[in-house]
Design an enzyme around this catalytic site. Sequence first.
Site, mmCIF file in Angstrom:
data_model
loop_
_atom_site.group_PDB
_atom_site.id
_atom_site.type_symbol
_atom_site.label_atom_id
_atom_site.label_comp_id
_atom_site.label_asym_id
_atom_site.label_seq_id
_atom_site.Cartn_x
_atom_site.Cartn_y
_atom_site.Cartn_z
ATOM 1 C CB THR A 1 58.912 94.263 15.982
ATOM 2 O OG1 THR A 1 57.865 93.779 15.130
ATOM 3 C CG2 THR A 1 60.243 93.916 15.321
ATOM 4 C CE1 TYR B 1 60.028 97.763 12.633
ATOM 5 C CE2 TYR B 1 58.626 95.833 12.374
ATOM 6 C CZ TYR B 1 59.023 96.930 13.107
ATOM 7 O OH TYR B 1 58.442 97.202 14.320
#
Length: 328
Positions: free
Chosen positions: A117, A141
């Site tokens: 990501t 995250y």
Amino acid sequence: MSVLVTGGAGYVGSHMVLALCDAGHEVVVLDNLSTGAAWAVAPQARLIEGDVGDEELTATLVDEHKVDAIIHFAGSIIVPESMSDPLGYYLNNTVKSRSLIHTAVKAGVPHFIFSSTAAVYGNPKTVPVREDEDLLPISPYGTSKLMTEFMLRDASVAHDLTYVALRYFNVAGADPKGRSGQSTPQATHLIKVACETALGKQDHLQVFGRDYATRDGTCLRDYIHVSDLVQAHVDALTYLRSGGESQVFNCGYGRGCSVLDVISAVERAAGLSLDVRDAPRRPGDPAEIVANADKARSVLEWQPQHDDLDFIVASALAWEKHLQHRNG
């Protein structure tokens, strides 16, 4: 030889399975169906319901199906949720990824493609951001994904494993043929939520902060159509199977669209105005993050086809209408 796709019943994973099956690959899907749907998996693929952290199960699948490549999508992806449940994210995204990498190494699987990501960059100093930018995630995250990148890096040095980590920017849209899309209930992706609002599934849309140092005060993101992102995975698989060395690549178009740009695009596609309300900033949201994806275009010979916000939004809205009909 076959490809094991973890999280293949989810949003990006289901599109990946479709692309692999379309290209004639043998595909095995491992998904616990916590957020994915069995009906989203292409019928040509074999779906196994199970957890990616179950090393005995994954080892059996690798052996039985002669897996030579793992494409790893399974994980948790909601930034604000990771702020309130960091340990859950480290378990699901990091600990279980470690188990999967361990299985791959023990079984001698030569190739591994990881769904990473852009959140690993945090608030980048330079935009568009390159792969060699400082890695300073601002959410659990992002950190949980970065830790998996580190594990792959180190495992590839110690063992006979080559990998590609693809750092996604903001994935959106749906299969142009209408076979799959973003179907997760309570999804937080802006384009999906805006399309749901346009169809009356939600009564209003929130804008989380209008005081960012951007051109209109709202966050800027690099929205990439899911089909183009999946093609980058197909290209990465070809690259690894052809002897390519381990690499990290950004996947984005290199231009930022603001929250207000997205709202306008959805209003154009739906032919109506949305009820838009202001809300406070969300923890963990960077102001602007846009990809420099020159490396993927050069090394992987990746050629995206859908770099158009209106096309992305139109495909997402068409999928939401399909879901509305499917779910009654």
